[in-house]
Design an enzyme around this catalytic site. Structure first.
Site, PDB file in Angstrom:
ATOM      1  CB  SER A  13      -1.020  -0.051   1.192  1.00 58.68           C
ATOM      2  OG  SER A  13      -1.823   0.836   1.068  1.00 58.68           O
ATOM      3  NE  ARG A  31      -7.943   1.100  11.486  1.00 61.72           N
ATOM      4  CZ  ARG A  31      -6.928   0.554  10.888  1.00 61.72           C
ATOM      5  NH1 ARG A  31      -6.334   1.562   9.739  1.00 61.72           N
ATOM      6  NH2 ARG A  31      -6.281  -0.509  11.009  1.00 61.72           N
ATOM      7  CG  ASP A  85      -6.352  -3.796  -3.217  1.00 59.79           C
ATOM      8  OD1 ASP A  85      -7.321  -3.000  -2.765  1.00 59.79           O
ATOM      9  OD2 ASP A  85      -4.980  -3.605  -3.090  1.00 59.79           O
ATOM     10  CG  HIS A  99      -5.776  -2.132   0.416  1.00 60.69           C
ATOM     11  ND1 HIS A  99      -4.926  -2.107  -0.825  1.00 60.69           N
ATOM     12  CD2 HIS A  99      -5.210  -1.276   1.276  1.00 60.69           C
ATOM     13  CE1 HIS A  99      -3.774  -1.293  -0.210  1.00 60.69           C
ATOM     14  NE2 HIS A  99      -4.226  -0.712   0.635  1.00 60.69           N
ATOM     15  CG  ASP A 100      -6.655  -5.090   5.453  1.00 54.55           C
ATOM     16  OD1 ASP A 100      -6.019  -4.290   5.378  1.00 54.55           O
ATOM     17  OD2 ASP A 100      -7.520  -5.018   6.488  1.00 54.55           O
TER      18      ASP A 100
END
EC number: 2.3.1.46
Lengths: 197, 372
Positions: free
Chosen positions: B151, B221, B316, B349-350
């Site tokens: 990222s 968050r 992602d 994405h994680d």
């Protein structure tokens, strides 16, 4: 696929690559051909491969391998950036046959295509006997084959004519990897073409 | 189980001012870092691991008295792991502007004797790389065997090859993009607005008021977390499941996904610094190496000398595989060395933080061929 044939196929292709030329190998597998072209011919190579195992093996060989699906075309690759775009023993597994040939000659100045010849006499014999052929160059049973299309030298050449592709050279091999000069559509097991516009 | 065991952070002090891309000088600064493995005599086996938005220097292992405090990328770092500490010397660093010990908005501004707060400069990816180069000097590392990150960390790895082409031999750019899209920037700005409009933010000088903009951070968050996951993964993990007692047609926590996001939001807001969050997202927004090259990424990357491994993940959508392919195609255009793997993964994405076997095999295989 057996080693001697693979080498015969690669021998021809290697002979067509000049030092420093840029090569794109579509469906590069473990990168063996590219490795050879880089080491023996001083080529600069990239490969495209879909399967995880092939990508890993090619990375291990220090090959510039790009994971991707040929069926989605070669978007992102610039026009006319490669001297040779190779599609080795893969055209028969591709659904978008015309598109991939057109894409090869968009990004490359020359397309090198090899494929198993369905009109090879042993294949004809198998079908005459009522069974689909299983051979050195068509090594799969009908129910687990990655191959989608079966075609012959004559079929391929008529497609080239339809697409206005110029056949610059054609080499035909038998199952033992020997060059076939007489009756290639009958005696040839694997065909290798150099195509241009 | 952590692979490298007990680790502790170190602090490097830098007294030479650092010129920042956004203008101005940072008179002096500290970077907090951790190292794993041993630097070889030739100093040729060092790998810099760059962190993402909310990451820090604690990449692997656990800290004294806290066996649960395992580094954020522990699953990939350690003996026999892809970043093999038997072979490599791994360095993790908390970036400038961070809130885990490196000089940042909560640090004391020498000019005022008070926390920097809003006056801490906006730092960019280029500034981070410049600061990391000082750390490399400090450690006696001339060139990294590899610089790696996911990222925002992947953007730093990419920038390293441009800022210091001769000081990085391999760049591993994972789940990254050559620049943010308008949609990415939009998400970042919503997150920033949540913080900036929190009544406890006090224009960034909340330290002096003894409060923290917890609500804003929490919202930021929660939003971020949604973009890090994939729709499939959320469906699989939470679906539309309700908590017991739910069904009141009210606004309490009823769905499991709500509970999860609020928990993640609270956890993060409890530890992270709002000014750091603002700056990290701005660094993301500003990153665009092609900007000075008429938006021609290939021209921008032409000065890189490193070999590249680019990795993207199928689900992602924050930095989709298409974005990684932009980097790949620019490198191919230039005839530069690059391998690209597109990992089939469910975790959005994680995924770059997950224990995905094929992804780890790709990194492992790539790093094994790195010559020391």
């Amino acid at each position: 696929m057996t080693q001697p044939l693979e080498r015969a196929d690669f021998d021809l292709i290697a002979g067509w690559v000049q030092p420093g030329e840029r090569v794109l190998d579509l469906g590069c597998g473990d990168g063996s051909l590219l490795k050879r072209l880089i080491e023996e011919r001083g080529a600069k190579g990239y490969g495209v491969e879909l399967e995880e195992a092939g990508v890993l093996a090619a990375i291990a060989k220090d090959i510039n391998v790009i994971q991707g699906n040929l069926e989605q075309g070669l978007a992102g690759f610039d026009d006319q950036t490669f001297n040779h775009v190779v599609l080795s023993r893969t055209l028969q597994t591709v659904r978008h046959t015309e598109r991939i040939l057109a894409e090869m000659l968009r990004v490359g100045r020359e397309a090198v295509v090899s494929f198993p010849n369905f009109a090879y006499w042993k294949n004809r014999l198998a079908v005459m006997g009522g069974r689909m052929p299983v051979s050195e160059d068509l090594p799969y049973e009908w129910f687990d084959t990655p191959n989608l299309r079966f075609f012959t030298l004559l079929d391929f050449e008529s497609l080239c004519a339809k697409m206005k592709l110029v056949i610059r050279e054609r080499q035909v091999l038998d199952e033992a990897g020997r060059l076939v000069t007489e009756e290639p559509n009958f005696l040839g097991s694997l065909a290798v073409y150099r195509l241009g516009r | 189980m952590s692979g490298v065991g007990l680790v502790s952070a170190q602090i490097a002090h830098f007294t030479q001012p650092l010129a920042l891309k956004g203008g101005g000088l940072l008179p002096a600064f500290d970077l907090v870092y951790e190292t794993y493995g041993t630097l070889n005599a030739a100093k040729s086996n060092a790998i810099l691991v760059c962190h993402a938005l909310s990451g820090h220097h604690h990449v692997a292992g656990h800290t004294e008295g806290n066996p649960a405090n395992i580094g954020w990328w522990d699953n990939i770092v350690g003996p026999g792991r892809p970043l093999d500490t038997e072979r490599f010397f791994i360095v993790g660093v908390n970036n400038l502007g961070g809130c885990h010990g490196s000089t940042g908005p909560a640090s004391t501004n020498p000019a005022t004797g008070k926390p920097w707060g809003a006056d801490f400069p906006v730092v960019t990816v280029e500034d981070w790389v410049d600061a990391q180069a000082r750390l490399a000097d400090h450690l006696g590392i001339g060139a990294w065997a590899a610089v790696m990150g996911g990222s925002l960390g992947g953007m730093q790895a990419l920038q390293w090859t441009l800022s210091f082409p001769d000081r990085v031999r391999h760049a591993l750019v994972i789940a990254a993009a050559p620049k943010l899209s308008a949609e990415n920037i939009a998400f970042n700005d919503v997150a920033r607005q949540a913080i900036l409009t929190d009544p406890d933010f006090h224009g960034g000088h909340f330290y002096e008021h003894g409060v923290r903009p917890v609500r804003g951070l929490r919202l930021a968050r929660m939003l971020g977390h949604i973009t890090y996951l994939s729709d499939d993964q959320m469906a699989e993990k939470f679906g539309r499941r309700l908590r017991t007692g739910a069904g009141s047609y009210g606004f309490d926590v009823e769905f499991e996904i709500e509970s999860y996001l609020r928990y993640q939001g609270d956890k993060f807001a409890g530890v992270f610094d709002a000014n750091t969050y603002l700056r990290m997202t701005k660094a993301l927004d500003y990153f665009d190496p092609a900007q000075d090259f008429d938006d021609d990424l290939a021209r921008a990357l032409a000065r890189a000398r490193a070999k590249f491994l680019v990795v993207a993940f199928s689900t992602d959508w924050r930095f989709s595989p298409e974005r990684s392919r932009e980097i790949v195609h620019a490198l191919v255009h230039n005839g530069q060395a690059v391998a690209y793997a597109e990992i089939d993964s469910a975790h959005g994405h994680d995924s770059f933080l997950m224990d995905e076997p094929h992804y780890h095999a790709v990194v492992d295989t790539y790093l094994k061929r790195v010559k020391l």
